[in-house]
Design an enzyme around this catalytic site. Structure first.
Site, PDB file in Angstrom:
ATOM      1  N   HIS A  12       0.353  11.080  -1.735  1.00  0.00           N
ATOM      2  CA  HIS A  12       0.967   9.777  -1.912  1.00  0.00           C
ATOM      3  C   HIS A  12      -0.006   8.854  -2.463  1.00  0.00           C
ATOM      4  O   HIS A  12      -1.103   8.367  -1.882  1.00  0.00           O
ATOM      5  CB  HIS A  12       1.104   9.437  -0.403  1.00  0.00           C
ATOM      6  N   HIS A  14      -0.451   5.182  -5.380  1.00  0.00           N
ATOM      7  CA  HIS A  14       0.059   4.255  -6.177  1.00  0.00           C
ATOM      8  C   HIS A  14      -0.969   3.873  -7.272  1.00  0.00           C
ATOM      9  O   HIS A  14      -1.924   3.977  -7.194  1.00  0.00           O
ATOM     10  CB  HIS A  14       0.278   3.090  -5.514  1.00  0.00           C
ATOM     11  N   ARG A  16       0.240   2.014 -10.200  1.00  0.00           N
ATOM     12  CA  ARG A  16       0.830   0.953 -11.167  1.00  0.00           C
ATOM     13  C   ARG A  16       1.059   1.330 -12.575  1.00  0.00           C
ATOM     14  O   ARG A  16       1.363   2.590 -12.813  1.00  0.00           O
ATOM     15  CB  ARG A  16      -0.184  -0.243 -11.090  1.00  0.00           C
ATOM     16  N   ASN A  40       7.371   2.530  -6.954  1.00  0.00           N
ATOM     17  CA  ASN A  40       7.607   1.205  -6.854  1.00  0.00           C
ATOM     18  C   ASN A  40       6.932   0.310  -7.735  1.00  0.00           C
ATOM     19  O   ASN A  40       6.313  -0.621  -7.436  1.00  0.00           O
ATOM     20  CB  ASN A  40       7.005   0.616  -5.267  1.00  0.00           C
ATOM     21  N   LYS A  98      11.634   8.801  -3.117  1.00  0.00           N
ATOM     22  CA  LYS A  98      11.174   7.852  -2.228  1.00  0.00           C
ATOM     23  C   LYS A  98      12.143   6.875  -1.605  1.00  0.00           C
ATOM     24  O   LYS A  98      12.779   6.096  -2.260  1.00  0.00           O
ATOM     25  CB  LYS A  98       9.913   7.121  -2.773  1.00  0.00           C
ATOM     26  N   HIS A 135       9.293   5.787   3.543  1.00  0.00           N
ATOM     27  CA  HIS A 135       8.546   4.764   4.229  1.00  0.00           C
ATOM     28  C   HIS A 135       9.165   4.227   5.626  1.00  0.00           C
ATOM     29  O   HIS A 135      10.217   3.460   5.647  1.00  0.00           O
ATOM     30  CB  HIS A 135       8.344   3.436   3.509  1.00  0.00           C
ATOM     31  N   HIS A 173       2.592   8.216   5.311  1.00  0.00           N
ATOM     32  CA  HIS A 173       1.539   7.306   5.949  1.00  0.00           C
ATOM     33  C   HIS A 173       1.755   7.147   7.371  1.00  0.00           C
ATOM     34  O   HIS A 173       1.999   6.007   7.891  1.00  0.00           O
ATOM     35  CB  HIS A 173       1.036   6.208   5.165  1.00  0.00           C
ATOM     36  N   LEU A 218       0.348  -1.703   4.655  1.00  0.00           N
ATOM     37  CA  LEU A 218       1.628  -1.313   5.342  1.00  0.00           C
ATOM     38  C   LEU A 218       2.034   0.006   5.167  1.00  0.00           C
ATOM     39  O   LEU A 218       1.990   0.724   4.341  1.00  0.00           O
ATOM     40  CB  LEU A 218       2.858  -2.234   4.855  1.00  0.00           C
ATOM     41  N   ASP A 246      -2.252   6.932  -0.125  1.00  0.00           N
ATOM     42  CA  ASP A 246      -1.583   5.639  -0.044  1.00  0.00           C
ATOM     43  C   ASP A 246      -2.638   4.719  -0.817  1.00  0.00           C
ATOM     44  O   ASP A 246      -2.354   3.338  -0.588  1.00  0.00           O
ATOM     45  CB  ASP A 246      -0.981   5.128   1.201  1.00  0.00           C
ATOM     46  N   HIS A 250      -4.492  -3.700  -5.668  1.00  0.00           N
ATOM     47  CA  HIS A 250      -4.034  -5.000  -6.370  1.00  0.00           C
ATOM     48  C   HIS A 250      -5.222  -5.733  -6.683  1.00  0.00           C
ATOM     49  O   HIS A 250      -6.469  -5.389  -6.378  1.00  0.00           O
ATOM     50  CB  HIS A 250      -3.605  -5.595  -4.986  1.00  0.00           C
TER      51      HIS A 250
HETATM   52  O1  DOR Z   1       0.013  -1.310   1.777  1.00  0.00           O
HETATM   53  C1  DOR Z   1       0.956  -0.745   1.130  1.00  0.00           C
HETATM   54  N1  DOR Z   1       0.793  -0.872  -0.288  1.00  0.00           N
HETATM   55  N2  DOR Z   1       2.007  -0.220   1.587  1.00  0.00           N
HETATM   56  C2  DOR Z   1       2.984   0.161   0.918  1.00  0.00           C
HETATM   57  O2  DOR Z   1       3.933   0.511   1.495  1.00  0.00           O
HETATM   58  C3  DOR Z   1       2.833  -0.378  -0.501  1.00  0.00           C
HETATM   59  C4  DOR Z   1       1.745  -0.394  -1.141  1.00  0.00           C
HETATM   60  C5  DOR Z   1       1.746  -1.028  -2.414  1.00  0.00           C
HETATM   61  O3  DOR Z   1       2.367  -0.450  -3.397  1.00  0.00           O
HETATM   62  O4  DOR Z   1       0.992  -2.012  -2.785  1.00  0.00           O
HETATM   63 ZN    ZN Z   2       2.881   4.058  -0.458  1.00  0.00          ZN
END
Ligand code: DOR
Ligand code: ZN
Length: 347
Positions: A12, A14, A16, A40, A98, A135, A173, A218, A246, A250
């Site tokens: 799992h 991310h 970007r 996402n 997802k 999720h 998660h 989250l 996860d 950012h």
């Molecule tokens: O904390 C999180 N960040 N939970 C998520 O479900 C998405 C993820 C994100 O894409 O930043």
């Molecule tokens: Zn995630």
């Protein structure tokens, strides 16, 4: 002290897109052979064509000489059809789909508004053997944010697994004792990923000495009793529980803001953080199954054949990494970690 394991995978992640890839992909590719890439983006990855193009952009960011395979996912919407699923499965690149409840988290606005709208797609996934990654949080504003996982399981996940008994489902998660209990007692088609941050931190971390935006994710961190239940599941040797970071990058501005984004970045030290959690629980011998075997087995993919070595050696996490002309603040920025992946470790 050293610990050698089959090279792990991250089930799992991310990463970007565009310039962000050049920062985050090397962190993951340094330790993991494969990673399930979350869809996402903005706009989300809803078609196989988009997933294949994204796959190429990720590969372009893998450092020379490093072997890393991104495992792609589609973003389920109310409009996803059975044909979309057949095309995804035929691509041999899309490994899962997802489900984000609309509005549950970052870039989830295009997510599912009502699960019954996805039944056609889910039926097709069940037939094709394509796993559903969930999720698992309700978006109902009446429900306390700390209870959203448990309510989602009761209202949606339990009925879904009964309606589609052959569908492979991953509760992504997992953060609660109730989530662990649900997965443990469900059939073998149901599994869960566990993050390093939910193993290492409880919700006090969000408020330690003041509001701590870099500890906000989250599903949100929970009480200590839930962290203990997750740790017990992770070290149990139960093959239903496996590694999924996860890790969610950012920029500093988007985290340190009046309305900060959810996401904790752990890819810079992922395996090291899990090793710390397992060592604290006196269970380092269970790390290999959790990190390197059970996920591949669940997805029906071969286990990796090369190895990675962790060394017990202090190192200091940087205060930040460059990200998109700004900064990325990693988990435990500026702090000392006690495990380190040996550079270049392989077979
Ligand atoms: O904390 C999180 N960040 N939970 C998520 O479900 C998405 C993820 C994100 O894409 O930043
Ligand atoms: Zn995630």
């Amino acid at each position: 002290m050293e610990l050698t394991l089959t090279r792990p995978d991250d089930w799992h992640l991310h990463v970007r897109d565009t310039d962000a890839l050049t920062t985050v992909i090397p962190h993951t590719a340094r330790q993991f052979a494969r990673a399930i890439i979350m869809p996402n983006l903005q706009p989300p990855v809803t078609t196989t064509k988009q997933a294949l193009a994204y796959h190429q952009r990720i590969l372009a960011a893998v450092p020379d000489g490093v072997h890393f395979t991104p495992l792609m996912t589609l973003y389920l919407t109310d409009q996803t059809t059975a044909d979309d699923i057949i095309e995804a499965q035929a691509s041999n690149r899309v490994q899962a789909v997802k489900l984000y409840p609309a509005g549950a988290t970052t870039n989830s606005a295009a997510g599912v508004t009502e699960i019954s709208k996805t039944w056609g797609a889910l039926e097709s996934m069940e037939e094709q053997g394509l796993p559903l990654l969930v999720h698992a949080e309700v978006t109902d504003p009446e429900i306390d944010v700390f209870d959203r996982e448990q309510v989602f399981i009761d209202r949606h996940l339990q009925p879904l697994t009964q309606r589609f008994p052959q569908l492979k489902v991953v509760l992504e998660h997992v953060t609660t004792r109730e989530g662990v209990q649900f997965v443990s007692s469900a059939p073998d088609t149901v599994a869960a990923t566990i993050t390093a941050h939910h193993l290492l931190l409880n919700r006090n971390a969000m408020f330690k000495g003041g509001l701590q935006p870099h500890s906000y994710c989250l599903p949100v961190l929970k009480r200590e009793l839930h962290r203990e239940a997750l740790l017990a599941a992770a070290i149990s040797g139960n093959r239903k529980f496996f590694l999924g970071t996860d890790s969610a990058p950012h920029t500093r501005e988007r985290k340190e803001s009046a309305c900060g984004c959810a996401g904790i970045y752990t890819a810079h030290a992922a395996l090291e953080l899990y090793a710390q959690a397992f060592e604290d629980a006196d269970a380092l011998q269970q790390l290999e199954g959790f990190a390197s075997h059970f996920g591949a087995d669940f997805y029906g993919l071969p286990r990796n054949t090369d190895q990675i070595t962790l060394v017990k050696k202090d190192w200091q996490v940087p205060d930040s990494y460059p990200l998109m002309g700004s900064a990325l603040v990693p988990l435990f920025a500026g702090e000392t970690l006690h495990w380190q992946v040996k550079a270049g470790s392989t077979d």
